[in-house]
Structures are given as C-alpha cells and as structure tokens.
Scaffold this active site. Structure first.
Site, PDB file in Angstrom:
ATOM      1  N   HIS A   1      16.677  57.178  -3.282  1.00 16.33           N
ATOM      2  CA  HIS A   1      17.493  58.410  -3.375  1.00 16.33           C
ATOM      3  C   HIS A   1      18.415  57.848  -4.210  1.00 16.33           C
ATOM      4  O   HIS A   1      18.956  58.580  -4.513  1.00 16.33           O
ATOM      5  CB  HIS A   1      17.986  58.773  -2.132  1.00 16.33           C
ATOM      6  CG  HIS A   1      17.274  58.883  -1.210  1.00 16.33           C
ATOM      7  ND1 HIS A   1      17.636  58.398   0.157  1.00 16.33           N
ATOM      8  CD2 HIS A   1      15.965  60.017  -0.990  1.00 16.33           C
ATOM      9  CE1 HIS A   1      16.651  58.792   0.926  1.00 16.33           C
ATOM     10  NE2 HIS A   1      15.552  59.599   0.367  1.00 16.33           N
TER      11      HIS A   1
ATOM     12  N   CYS B   1      14.136  54.037 -22.993  1.00 13.22           N
ATOM     13  CA  CYS B   1      14.313  52.713 -23.270  1.00 13.22           C
ATOM     14  C   CYS B   1      13.574  52.423 -21.669  1.00 13.22           C
ATOM     15  O   CYS B   1      13.077  51.094 -22.039  1.00 13.22           O
ATOM     16  CB  CYS B   1      14.624  52.127 -23.898  1.00 13.22           C
ATOM     17  SG  CYS B   1      16.072  51.686 -23.329  1.00 13.22           S
TER      18      CYS B   1
ATOM     19  N   CYS C   1      22.586  54.786 -25.047  1.00 13.68           N
ATOM     20  CA  CYS C   1      22.697  53.748 -24.431  1.00 13.68           C
ATOM     21  C   CYS C   1      23.015  52.715 -25.774  1.00 13.68           C
ATOM     22  O   CYS C   1      23.236  53.296 -26.830  1.00 13.68           O
ATOM     23  CB  CYS C   1      20.909  53.820 -24.781  1.00 13.68           C
ATOM     24  SG  CYS C   1      19.770  52.129 -24.652  1.00 13.68           S
TER      25      CYS C   1
ATOM     26  N   GLY D   1      19.770  50.583  10.927  1.00 15.94           N
ATOM     27  CA  GLY D   1      20.604  51.683  10.479  1.00 15.94           C
ATOM     28  C   GLY D   1      19.961  52.831   9.943  1.00 15.94           C
ATOM     29  O   GLY D   1      20.138  53.704   9.114  1.00 15.94           O
TER      30      GLY D   1
ATOM     31  N   LEU E   1      21.543  53.139  16.322  1.00 19.75           N
ATOM     32  CA  LEU E   1      22.388  52.802  18.051  1.00 19.75           C
ATOM     33  C   LEU E   1      21.486  54.104  18.659  1.00 19.75           C
ATOM     34  O   LEU E   1      22.118  54.604  19.389  1.00 19.75           O
ATOM     35  CB  LEU E   1      24.198  53.713  17.433  1.00 19.75           C
ATOM     36  CG  LEU E   1      24.193  52.229  17.046  1.00 19.75           C
ATOM     37  CD1 LEU E   1      25.794  52.105  16.671  1.00 19.75           C
ATOM     38  CD2 LEU E   1      24.548  50.870  18.100  1.00 19.75           C
TER      39      LEU E   1
END
EC number: 2.3.1.286
Length: 494
Positions: free
Chosen positions: A134, A145, A167, A209, A236
């Site tokens: 993500h 580049c 850049c 997790g 959990l």
C-alpha cells in the site's frame, strides 16, 4: 494519533466487521504453539512474513479492528488515541527487529507489508526483500528514472500525486510522487509481482498482526498452500483464513516472536536510528569589499523544500560576545543573516535542540569562520590539495570530500552499542559551492538507540542516551579543513 493519520490509512482495511473480539491462548497452549512455530521456522527453506497493522501497535500506532482500533473508536463515538510520539519518530518494535535478525541469518527470504508506516525499511530490512503493498508514507519516487527517496518526514500527499520536490539526479530532475495508494488505486505490480512470486515459493508464510480481510492482498498467503507450503497466523482476532492455516496463535505478536527467537537462540538487535542534517554557510562581499554578507542555515539533507522534523530550534552564540549578538532560531527554515568585517575571524556555537522522540535533547557544534582565507582546489594522486595565499595544505581524501557513508554509518552504530547511548555524530559529506560562494557540511547523528528484551511483551526495555564528542568543522571562505577538535555536549533526555 491524529485524525488525519487515520484518514490517510483508512483504505488499508475493509470498514466492515470492526470491533472484533480479541482472543488469547492459555499460557500453556501459547508456549506449545511458540515451540511448534520455532521448529517450523528452523526447518523452513523459504520463509515469507506477511504483516498488518497489528505488528505496529506496540510502536504507538493504532490498529483498526482492535478494542482501541481507529474504526472501533470511531464507531463508538470515542476520541482517537493520543500519539505518544510524532508519526515520523515512531520506532520499530521488537518484532520488526527480530525480522531483521532472521533475514541476516538467512532464514527470512521476503517480507510483505500492508502498512504504510515505513518501519520495516527503517528497521533495516533490505528494500529488495520488501514489498510495501500500500506504499510508504515516508517514500517518494521518481516516475521518470525509478529512483526512490526514503525521507525522515511524512510526505504530504497520498494517491501517487506529485509532491513539491524533484529528482536529485541532474540528468533527470523529474517531479517526485508519493507512494501511498488511495481508494481507487490498484496494487502496484512493482510490489505485487515479487510478493506473489515469493508466496508461491514459500514453504511457510507467517502472517503477523493482520485480519486477512483486504483483497487482493489477503489471498497472497494462500498461494503457498497451493505449492505445498503452510500458512501460520499470529493475530489477536480470528481471521477468515484461520481454517486454512496449519497453525493459528492468539497472542501479542511481540510476545510470540520473542519466544520464537528465544527458541531459535537468536539475539534481537537493537534499533539504531541515524538522522541527517546540513550546516550551510553562504557568503558574498559587499560592494566596497570591506564586509562579508553571510547566511547560516541548518537545513534538511533531503533538499531545499524539505522540512527538518527532528530539530525544533537552533541557538546561535558567538565566543566573541562583544561583537556578535546571539540568536534563537525557532521557526523553519532555521536561517540567520549577518554582516561581518572581511578581516574578522570568529567562532559560532550552534546548539541544536531536538524534538520529541529523539534520545538526545540537544547537540552543540563549534563552527569557526574565517572569510579571509582564499583557496584553490585541485585533485590528483587520490588527495585534495588546498593552496592558500601563503601556504599549501594537503589533505587525504578520507579527511575531506570523499567520505565512505556506509562505513561511517556502521561505525556510528557500533559506537552507539558499545557506549550504550545515542548522540554519536560525524561528517559524511562536504561540498563547496562556487556560485554563490558557500560551504555545505552534512552530518549524521544517532538520534535513537533502543534495546529489546526477548522477555518483553511489547515494549523496548531501554532507550539509551548520553554525552558525545563535538565535531568542529571550519568554514574558511568556501572551503573546509578536515581538522576535528573540541568536545561537544549532547544532553540526554531524562
């Protein structure tokens, strides 16, 4: 954590099924499962780890579906949790650092993360062994580049939009973009393709997790099963993939991984954060050539349009207090403009006051300045030669412009561990600017040192700080000498 941060991450998880019940394995069952997982990892030939928001909760970053998760609290009409640290100062957890050791030991082959907190990369996982599905809140990329820039500040946009920076490659100069996906953005092939490849090769995909509910990412671990591999889930809450897993562990991720590392007899390395800053002095002669108009700036090493998030103020004082007035720079850019007699040498002391989340509260650096010194720079036989008005000085290439940054970073880390404190610093780059005349010195400083105990459930057992030596650069006109002297003071946070 701020609402803006919650909104920024909200696309990561499906908003359904919020507030899921947490489950905890009984102590004896948890021990048995940890032992079983350790044996599986020890026998593994191609271990892949797949992580979600739950791996970062012990870093002070809330998850989404837990009792104190972002969506759970929002649905209940409760306020979001206050952040103990700024997002940009969040530090990798015990689990993040354990994964670094597993990778160095040759056990862990690849990490796939759904998080945008950048903690895997900051912890030391090699970029080529990491897929950030993500994106990364601290990463900019050049679409022209392909170069990536990992920042010490949170990039201001999401949705693969253009940022305010370009850049730094002179041959490119393309407009940079953020890397965090928005709702309508598809998972980038650059991240998805290697993730899928490694899941197909994996004999174990260890899910840590994550609720495993967001498609298409949640289906990646299942590709291991089709190839004869196994899926292990540590979370959990129950997940939709539990029935297909060879092992499901309900417990705190840090506690489980600490137990696994103990079973494997592997040490969890400390987290050592190194940050960069620049001291820039620009100068210009007055029309009558009697004075020098000069500007001091303490700036980010990430470019002119970048903020310097870990420094909150700069105190400038002068050893000759009669001729020069001290100043406090408490707003960015940290810049001071002064006028000095051309034939007057002086020495500044810069006290850098660090922000929340840094191990040291401040650092002092001596800056001698003499604008009378004129020089010419030449390079031959691997050395730089400074030709002054009345003398010639030869400096070895390692003393001045040519610095081995990786070597310096490693030495700083080693020294921090040996001394059990943070604050060590060194110069990693010096540049001379001819038009306009100026000198740019880039420093690296250890701003955090965190040791993790394998018996800890979730939090680091020490955050060490201490005193350190001051580096004394000199600004002779636009040139720099390689001399180092005096002792600096880096005050610890109590």
């Amino acid at each position: 954590m701020s609402l803006g941060y919650a909104e920024k991450l909200s696309y990561i998880e499906d908003v359904g099924n919020v507030g899921m019940v947490e489950h905890f394995d009984a102590s004896h069952l948890l021990r048995e499962k940890i032992e079983r997982l350790a044996i599986m990892i020890k026998k593994s030939k191609h271990l892949v780890v797949f992580t979600g928001a739950g791996i970062s909760t012990s870093c002070g970053i809330p998850d989404f579906r837990g009792p104190k998760g972002i969506w759970t609290l929002q649905r209940e009409g409760k306020a979001l949790p206050e952040a103990s640290l700024p997002f940009h100062r969040a530090m990798p957890s015990l689990t993040h650092m354990a994964l670094v050791e597993l990778e160095k030991a040759g056990i862990l082959k690849f990490v796939i993360s759904q998080n945008v907190d950048g903690l895997h990369l900051r912890s030391g996982i090699p970029r080529e062994k990491l897929a950030e599905l993500h994106g990364n809140s601290f990463m900019e990329t050049c679409p022209s580049c392909g170069v990536e820039y990992f920042r010490d500040f949170e990039v201001e946009t999401i949705g693969l939009k253009e940022t305010s920076r370009r850049c730094s490659d002179e041959k490119c100069g393309g407009r940079l973009r953020d890397t965090v996906l928005d709702w309508e953005d598809a998972l980038p092939p650059k991240e998805m393709d290697p993730a899928e490849k490694h899941c197909k090769q994996a004999d174990i995909v260890l899910c840590l997790g994550t609720s495993l509910q967001i498609t298409p990412a949640c289906n990646l671990p299942l590709k291991a099963i089709r190839g004869g591999g196994k899926v292990v889930i540590v979370n959990l809450q129950k997940t939709p993939k539990d029935k297909k897993a060879a092992l499901v562990i309900h417990g705190f991720v840090d506690k489980v991984i600490a137990g696994v590392m103990d079973q494997l007899n592997l040490q969890i390395p400390p987290f050592i954060r190194i940050d960069l800053f620049q001291i820039i002095i620009m100068q210009g002669l007055s029309l009558d050539k009697r004075y020098v108009n000069w500007t001091l700036q303490v700036a980010s090493a990430h470019g002119q349009k970048a903020t310097l998030p870990f420094i909150k103020s700069v105190e400038v004082s002068f050893l000759d207090k009669e001729d020069y007035k001290a100043a406090i720079l408490d707003r960015q850019p940290f810049r001071l403009k002064r006028r000095t007699a051309y034939n007057k040498a002086f020495e500044m002391v810069l006290k850098l006051n660090f922000g929340d989340g840094c191990g040291c509260s401040s650092l002092e650096i001596d800056v001698p300045v003499d604008f009378k010194v004129k020089f010419f720079l030449s390079h031959f036989h691997g050395k730089y030669h400074f030709l002054f008005e009345n003398c010639a000085v030869t400096l070895g290439s390692t003393d001045c412009f040519n610095f081995d940054k990786d070597f310096i970073f490693q030495k700083l880390r080693e020294k921090a561990v040996v001394e059990s404190k943070c604050g060590q610093n060194d110069v990693i780059e010096r540049k001379t600017i001819l038009t306009p005349r100026g000198d740019v010195t880039t420093y690296a400083i250890v701003t955090n040192l965190v040791h993790h105990s394998k018996t800890s459930k979730s939090s680091p057992d020490s955050r060490s700080n201490g005193d350190l030596k001051r580096r004394k650069p000199s600004f002779n006109g636009t040139g720099s000498s390689g001399k180092r002297s005096k002792v600096s003071k880096c005050k610890s946070r109590s």
